[in-house]
Write an enzyme that holds these catalytic residues in place. Structure first.
Site, PDB file in Angstrom:
ATOM      1  N   CYS A  92       0.829  -1.215  -0.261  1.00  0.00           N
ATOM      2  CA  CYS A  92       0.035  -0.073  -0.139  1.00  0.00           C
ATOM      3  C   CYS A  92       0.893   1.306   0.193  1.00  0.00           C
ATOM      4  O   CYS A  92       0.311   2.348  -0.236  1.00  0.00           O
ATOM      5  CB  CYS A  92      -0.857   0.098   1.148  1.00  0.00           C
ATOM      6  SG  CYS A  92      -1.979  -1.547   1.581  1.00  0.00           S
ATOM      7  N   HIS A 384      -9.438   2.410  -1.840  1.00  0.00           N
ATOM      8  CA  HIS A 384      -8.092   2.132  -1.829  1.00  0.00           C
ATOM      9  C   HIS A 384      -7.357   1.146  -3.193  1.00  0.00           C
ATOM     10  O   HIS A 384      -7.310   0.084  -2.563  1.00  0.00           O
ATOM     11  CB  HIS A 384      -7.818   1.713  -0.570  1.00  0.00           C
ATOM     12  CG  HIS A 384      -6.329   1.292  -0.222  1.00  0.00           C
ATOM     13  ND1 HIS A 384      -5.221   1.965  -0.448  1.00  0.00           N
ATOM     14  CD2 HIS A 384      -5.811   0.079   0.674  1.00  0.00           C
ATOM     15  CE1 HIS A 384      -3.952   1.263  -0.102  1.00  0.00           C
ATOM     16  NE2 HIS A 384      -4.533   0.224   0.516  1.00  0.00           N
ATOM     17  N   CYS A 414       0.098   2.865   5.949  1.00  0.00           N
ATOM     18  CA  CYS A 414       0.474   1.716   6.618  1.00  0.00           C
ATOM     19  C   CYS A 414       0.411   0.635   5.185  1.00  0.00           C
ATOM     20  O   CYS A 414      -0.431   1.062   4.500  1.00  0.00           O
ATOM     21  CB  CYS A 414      -0.437   1.215   7.676  1.00  0.00           C
ATOM     22  SG  CYS A 414      -2.327   1.073   7.032  1.00  0.00           S
TER      23      CYS A 414
END
Length: 430
Positions: A92, A384, A414
Site C-alpha cells: 500500500c 483504496h 500503513c
C-alpha cells in the site's frame, strides 16, 4: 550530481476516479488505468514530447505481462519515448515510495523532473494455477517427444484444475489485514462508534470536496466515471447496525464494511521537479516534499506488534530528523485502510507507555487536532487501489497547502508485511 541537496517541488498530480472492485473498471487493466492517469497529467501540464528524467510507478496485484508496467505505460502516452521508467512495489506504500525514489534523484541533481505513480485493480486480478498443475505443465514443456508429453498430461487430475485467486492476507500468519486490525483495535480499546465516526467524516469530507470543485484539476474522468463511486452520503445510525466483517465468530468484532476501505480499482501520478525546472517551464510549485521515512514492525510471534502500526514508529523518527513536534502541522493525512488503524495510531502517539517503551521517547508525541485530519476525505470514502493511494494523498495534500498559502502536512501510510511509509510536505510563506 549537485554538491548540496536541492528542494523537491510538487507541481501537481492526476488520477482517474477510483471505482469499487467489479464495477466500472471490471475489464480495465493496470496499464489501461495508469496510462489514463499519466495522459491526464501530460495534458494538464502540456508535457507532450517532454523528456522526463524518470517515470517510477508500480502495482501490487499484477499479471506476469505487467513485468515492465511503468515503461509500457509511458510508451502509451505523449511523453518522449526516450524517458526511462522503473517499476516499484511496497504494497500500500507503493505510490509514496515511488515519490521518494523520484524525489531522491531530484534532490541529488541526478534528474530535474520525474513522475511517480501507481495503479491497482482487484477486478482484473491474475488467476494462477495450482502448484501441482504448474509442475506438470513445466515438465510437459521440457519433454522432447509427443509420447512423453501425453504421458505427463495424463497425470492431470480434477484437483489440479482449481484456480488460485489472489488473497488479501499475510503469508506468515494466514490472516487478512482486517483480522489483524481487529486484534489491534482490541488491544487499544477502540470501539465501533469511534471507527464509524472516522468513516462518516471521510465520506462527508470527500463529497463536500467534490461539490466545491477541489478535485477539478486532480481527477481525469475515465470510462464514463467522473468521481469515486465508493463515496456515499453517510448515516451513523445505519453504520452502527452493520455486522462485523472480519471477527464474525466472537460477536465482538468492530470492523465493518462501513469503516473499512473497500477493494478498489484506480491509478494516480504525481509530477515532481527541481525549482529550476519548474521556473523554466513557468509552472507554479504547490508544495515541497521535505522529509520521508519508512519503518517495519515484527507482527509475528510472542512480541508481535500490530500489523499496520509501523507508521507510528516512522513518524516518530521523521519528526526527530525534521526537528518538529506532532502538533506542528496544518493537515494530517492518515491512510484509512481501516478506521481502526487511524484511531489506534492516534492513540499510540498519545500513550506514555508506548512512546517510552516502543519509541524511546521521554514523553508522548501527544494528540492532534482532529479537525485537521483527512479534511478532503480518505481511503474509506475514495476507495483504496493499493499502489494508487500514495499519489492521491500527495497530490491532494500539496493542493491543500497551496490553497492555504503556507504550512505543513503529515502523511502516514500503513502497508502489508508490517511496513509503513510517512512523509512531510511543506509550503513556505511567500
Amino acid at each position: 550530481m549537485t554538491q548540496t541537496v536541492r528542494r523537491v517541488a510538487i507541481i501537481g498530480g492526476n488520477r482517474i476516479p477510483f471505482a469499487r472492485s467489479n464495477t466500472v473498471y471490471s475489464y480495465a487493466s493496470n496499464q489501461d488505468m495508469l496510462t489514463a492517469a499519466l495522459n491526464g497529467l501530460v495534458n494538464r501540464y502540456n508535457l507532450q514530447g517532454e523528456k522526463i528524467g524518470e517515470f517510477v510507478a508500480g502495482s501490487v496485484i499484477k499479471h506476469s505481462r505487467d513485468f515492465n508496467l511503468a515503461r509500457e505505460t509511458l510508451l502509451g502516452t505523449a511523453l518522449d519515448p526516450m524517458t526511462p521508467a522503473t517499476d516499484i512495489q511496497q504494497a500500500c506504500a507503493t505510490g509514496l515510495q515511488a515519490c521518494m525514489q523520484v524525489a531522491n534523484k531530484i534532490a541529488l541533481g541526478q534528474i530535474e523532473v520525474g513522475i511517480a505513480g501507481g495503479s491497482d485493480t482487484t477486478s482484473d486480478a491474475p488467476i494462477g494455477v495450482s502448484e501441482g498443475l504448474r509442475k506438470i505443465l513445466l515438465d510437459v514443456n521440457r519433454a522432447k517427444t509427443t509420447g512423453e508429453r501425453l504421458k505427463l498430461l495424463a497425470k492431470i487430475r480434477p484437483k489440479h484444475l482449481a484456480p488460485l485467486v489472489p488473497r488479501n492476507g499475510e503469508p506468515r500468519t494466514n490472516m487478512s489485514m482486517g483480522e489483524h486490525t481487529e486484534i489491534t483495535v482490541k488491544e487499544w480499546g477502540i470501539g465501533q462508534e469511534e471507527q464509524d465516526q472516522i468513516a462518516f467524516n471521510s465520506h462527508t469530507n470527500l463529497l463536500r470536496s467534490y461539490e466545491e470543485g477541489f478535485f477539478d484539476d486532480l481527477v481525469t474522468p475515465f470510462q464514463g466515471l467522473e468521481k469515486d463511486n465508493s463515496a456515499r452520503e453517510p448515516n451513523l445510525e445505519k453504520m452502527a447496525t452493520l455486522k462485523p466483517a472480519f471477527d464474525k465468530k466472537s460477536g465482538k468484532g468492530t470492523l465493518t464494511a462501513a469503516n473499512s476501505s473497500a477493494l478498489t480499482d484506480g491509478a494516480s501520478v504525481v509530477l515532481l521537479a527541481s525549482e529550476e525546472w519548474a521556473k523554466e517551464h513557468n509552472l507554479p510549485v504547490r508544495a515541497y516534499l521535505s522529509f520521508y521515512e519508512t519503518a517495519a514492525v515484527n507482527f509475528v510471534g510472542r512480541d508481535a506488534e500490530g500489523l499496520l502500526m509501523a507508521p507510528a514508529y516512522a513518524v516518530s523518527t521523521m519528526l526527530d530528523r525534521a526537528g518538529l513536534t506532532l502538533q506542528d502541522f496544518d493537515f494530517y493525512e492518515i491512510h484509512e485502510a481501516f478506521a481502526g488503524v487511524v484511531a489506534s495510531t492516534l492513540k499510540a502517539w498519545e500513550d506514555e507507555k508506548f512512546c517510552k517503551e516502543k519509541l524511546g521517547r521521554d514523553k508522548p508525541l501527544g494528540a492532534i487536532d482532529r479537525s485537521k485530519l483527512n479534511v478532503r476525505g480518505s481511503s474509506i470514502a475514495t476507495g483504496h487501489p493499493f499502489a494508487a493511494t500514495g499519489g492521491r494523498i500527495v497530490s491532494s495534500l500539496a493542493k491543500m497547502l497551496e490553497e492555504k498559502g503556507s504550512g505543513r502536512g503529515l502523511i502516514s501510510i500503513c502497508a502489508a508485511g508490517g511496513q509503513g511509509a510517512v512523509a512531510i510536505l511543506e509550503r513556505p510563506e511567500a
